[in-house]
Design a protein around this motif. Structure first.
Motif, PDB file in Angstrom:
ATOM      1  N   HIS A 143      -9.675   1.095  -0.553  1.00  5.20           N
ATOM      2  CA  HIS A 143      -9.523   1.654   0.795  1.00  5.20           C
ATOM      3  C   HIS A 143     -10.889   1.541   1.487  1.00  5.20           C
ATOM      4  N   HIS A 170       0.853  -1.204   0.000  1.00  3.33           N
ATOM      5  CA  HIS A 170       0.000   0.000   0.000  1.00  3.33           C
ATOM      6  C   HIS A 170       0.880   1.242   0.000  1.00  3.33           C
ATOM      7  N   TYR A 173      -1.889  16.540  -0.783  1.00  5.76           N
ATOM      8  CA  TYR A 173      -1.572  15.469  -1.746  1.00  5.76           C
ATOM      9  C   TYR A 173      -1.936  15.915  -3.171  1.00  5.76           C
ATOM     10  N   PHE A 219      -7.515  14.423   7.922  1.00  4.68           N
ATOM     11  CA  PHE A 219      -7.399  13.669   6.674  1.00  4.68           C
ATOM     12  C   PHE A 219      -7.717  14.542   5.457  1.00  4.68           C
ATOM     13  N   HIS A 258      -6.110  -0.061   4.676  1.00  2.00           N
ATOM     14  CA  HIS A 258      -6.251   0.398   6.070  1.00  2.00           C
ATOM     15  C   HIS A 258      -7.167  -0.541   6.874  1.00  2.00           C
ATOM     16  N   GLY A 301      -9.817   5.191  -3.653  1.00  2.00           N
ATOM     17  CA  GLY A 301      -9.210   5.997  -2.589  1.00  2.00           C
ATOM     18  C   GLY A 301      -9.961   7.292  -2.372  1.00  2.00           C
ATOM     19  N   GLY A 302      -9.312   8.216  -1.690  1.00  2.00           N
ATOM     20  CA  GLY A 302      -9.937   9.505  -1.386  1.00  2.00           C
ATOM     21  C   GLY A 302     -10.754   9.444  -0.110  1.00  2.00           C
ATOM     22  N   GLU A 359     -10.679   3.599   6.843  1.00  2.00           N
ATOM     23  CA  GLU A 359      -9.551   4.458   7.250  1.00  2.00           C
ATOM     24  C   GLU A 359     -10.093   5.687   7.983  1.00  2.00           C
ATOM     25  N   HIS A 406       1.163   4.962  -2.442  1.00  2.00           N
ATOM     26  CA  HIS A 406       0.653   5.774  -3.567  1.00  2.00           C
ATOM     27  C   HIS A 406       1.838   6.413  -4.286  1.00  2.00           C
ATOM     28  N   ASP A 413       1.948   3.890   2.844  1.00  2.00           N
ATOM     29  CA  ASP A 413       0.928   4.778   2.273  1.00  2.00           C
ATOM     30  C   ASP A 413       1.526   5.921   1.435  1.00  2.00           C
ATOM     31  N   ASP A 414       2.080   6.918   2.097  1.00  2.00           N
ATOM     32  CA  ASP A 414       2.654   8.091   1.412  1.00  2.00           C
ATOM     33  C   ASP A 414       3.929   8.486   2.166  1.00  2.00           C
ATOM     34  N   PHE A 443      -4.831  16.620   4.619  1.00  2.00           N
ATOM     35  CA  PHE A 443      -3.826  15.774   3.952  1.00  2.00           C
ATOM     36  C   PHE A 443      -4.154  15.629   2.454  1.00  2.00           C
ATOM     37  N   LEU A 444      -5.420  15.352   2.134  1.00  2.00           N
ATOM     38  CA  LEU A 444      -5.777  15.152   0.721  1.00  2.00           C
ATOM     39  C   LEU A 444      -5.517  16.414  -0.103  1.00  2.00           C
TER      40      LEU A 444
HETATM   41  N1  HPA Z   1      -6.518   7.172   1.628  1.00  2.00           N
HETATM   42  C1  HPA Z   1      -7.282   7.624   0.641  1.00  2.00           C
HETATM   43  N2  HPA Z   1      -6.778   8.274  -0.391  1.00  2.00           N
HETATM   44  C2  HPA Z   1      -5.459   8.478  -0.446  1.00  2.00           C
HETATM   45  C3  HPA Z   1      -4.634   8.030   0.557  1.00  2.00           C
HETATM   46  C4  HPA Z   1      -5.194   7.322   1.630  1.00  2.00           C
HETATM   47  O1  HPA Z   1      -4.520   6.862   2.561  1.00  2.00           O
HETATM   48  N3  HPA Z   1      -3.362   8.377   0.217  1.00  2.00           N
HETATM   49  C5  HPA Z   1      -3.441   9.019  -0.964  1.00  2.00           C
HETATM   50  N4  HPA Z   1      -4.713   9.090  -1.371  1.00  2.00           N
END
Ligand code: HPA
Ligand code: ZN
Length: 346
Positions: free
Chosen positions: A203, A22, A69, A62, A227, A175-176, A206, A24, A284-285, A65-66
């Motif tokens: 996913h 896992h 990303y 989260f 997750h 994802g997302g 999570e 990305h 993950d990342d 974070f997106l």
């Molecule tokens: N979850 C969902 N989307 C994502 C993730 C994640 O952990 N990492 C990058 N895109």
């Protein structure tokens, strides 16, 4: 076998051949690569100075974070960028003594950001060849749906995956965000992908509860769960996952850094293991979370007080739950056994 000293534990984790299930592609961009991209793309709003980038990679939650990303993703424009990411990831994996990885790529997002599909595919292909030849790391691809973009993204991801079917494509993901993005709406795309021979690895659980994991299992035919953190609150789900050998791609540092769990100690991984689930450890990342694969093993082993055999079991779980062929799985499992046996003889 001697008691696990800190140095002994590190050497053992380092020596174990590992696989990563896992990770990305965008989230694997090294800090250096992100800084370099940021200098070329000031419009993306990604800091071009190291200290500022560190701050930028501190996530409030989260959704934050997106957003970060997606900002990094928006700076990728052509095959050279993709090649740089793939070979950089391979070098990082080799440094962890990881031999194989299933890497999540989100074609729909790259296409929306203006990258031609051929550029993406060419960068993946040349990067994958170099990963094997130069770093001894085999890479496979998971093409995933960015769930927040709905059924259109589901359809387009499926069409792209089945039309292009690049070498190394083994699975189909989702994802997302999870909240407000029901898994069931993507069922037709997963059905078609599975009928075409791709494996199902969405996913789920999570950032939302066990109902999302149930839906991933029932509606999407999940063979592994990305997750799956929230499964621990549903005993019936724990039973189901254990009985069907549905593996979890656990990413402890990711969950801490996106503030889904307080700490590795507070992560439900102990409950998962006690319930007999097939737990695998993943990053993950990695640069965004300051994670490495060996670091995940060390954090979990240290926090849970695992014995060497239990750590080897985690590495073996990832091999068994991978989509490698049986021959390669057997080779890696034998190497894990030898590493453990070497420890016993000390
Ligand atoms: N979850 C969902 N989307 C994502 C993730 C994640 O952990 N990492 C990058 N895109
Ligand atoms: Zn993920």
């Amino acid at each position: 076998m001697p008691a696990a000293t800190d140095t002994g534990l590190r050497a053992f984790v380092r020596a174990l051949p590992k696989v990563e299930l896992h990770v990305h592609l965008v989230g694997s961009a090294s800090v250096e690569t992100v800084l370099e991209l940021a200098r070329r793309h000031p419009e993306a709003g990604v800091p071009a100075e190291r200290a500022d980038l560190e701050e930028f990679f501190t996530f409030r939650d989260f959704d934050h974070f997106l957003k970060v990303y997606w900002a990094v993703q928006s700076m990728l424009t052509d095959r050279h960028d993709i090649h740089t990411l793939v070979t950089g990831l391979a070098a990082d994996l080799a440094a962890q003594n990881a031999r194989y990885a299933e890497v999540t790529v989100t074609p729909y997002n790259h296409l929306l950001d203006g990258m031609p599909g051929d550029e993406l595919l060419e960068g993946l292909a040349t990067g994958r060849a170099e990963a094997a030849a130069r770093h001894g790391v085999d890479l496979a691809w998971c093409f995933d749906i960015p769930g927040e973009k709905g059924v259109r993204a589901g359809r387009e991801t499926l069409v792209f995956a089945l039309r292009e079917r690049p070498d190394g494509l083994v699975s189909f993901g989702l994802g997302g965000p999870e909240i407000g993005v029901g898994r069931a709406q993507f069922a037709p795309f997963f059905t078609a992908a599975r009928e075409a021979g791709l494996r199902s690895v969405p996913h789920a659980g999570e950032t939302s509860g066990p109902a999302t994991i149930w839906s991933a299992v029932h509606d999407l035919g999940a063979e592994r769960i990305g997750h799956g953190t929230s499964c621990a609150s549903d005993p019936r789900l724990l039973d189901h996952l254990a009985a069907h050998g549905i593996a979890l791609e656990v990413c402890p540092t990711s969950n801490v850094r996106t503030r889904q769990v307080e700490s590795v100690a507070a992560h439900p991984i102990r409950r998962m293991l006690d319930h007999g689930l097939v737990v695998t450890l993943n990053t993950d990342d990695p640069p965004m979370f300051g994670a490495t694969l060996n670091g995940e093993y060390l954090a979990v082993a240290g926090t849970l007080g695992l014995r060497y055999a239990e750590i080897a079991q985690l590495a073996g779980n990832a091999v068994r739950a991978s989509f490698l062929g049986d021959g390669r799985k057997a080779e890696l499992l034998a190497e894990i056994d030898q590493t453990l046996a070497g420890e016993r003889e000390k």
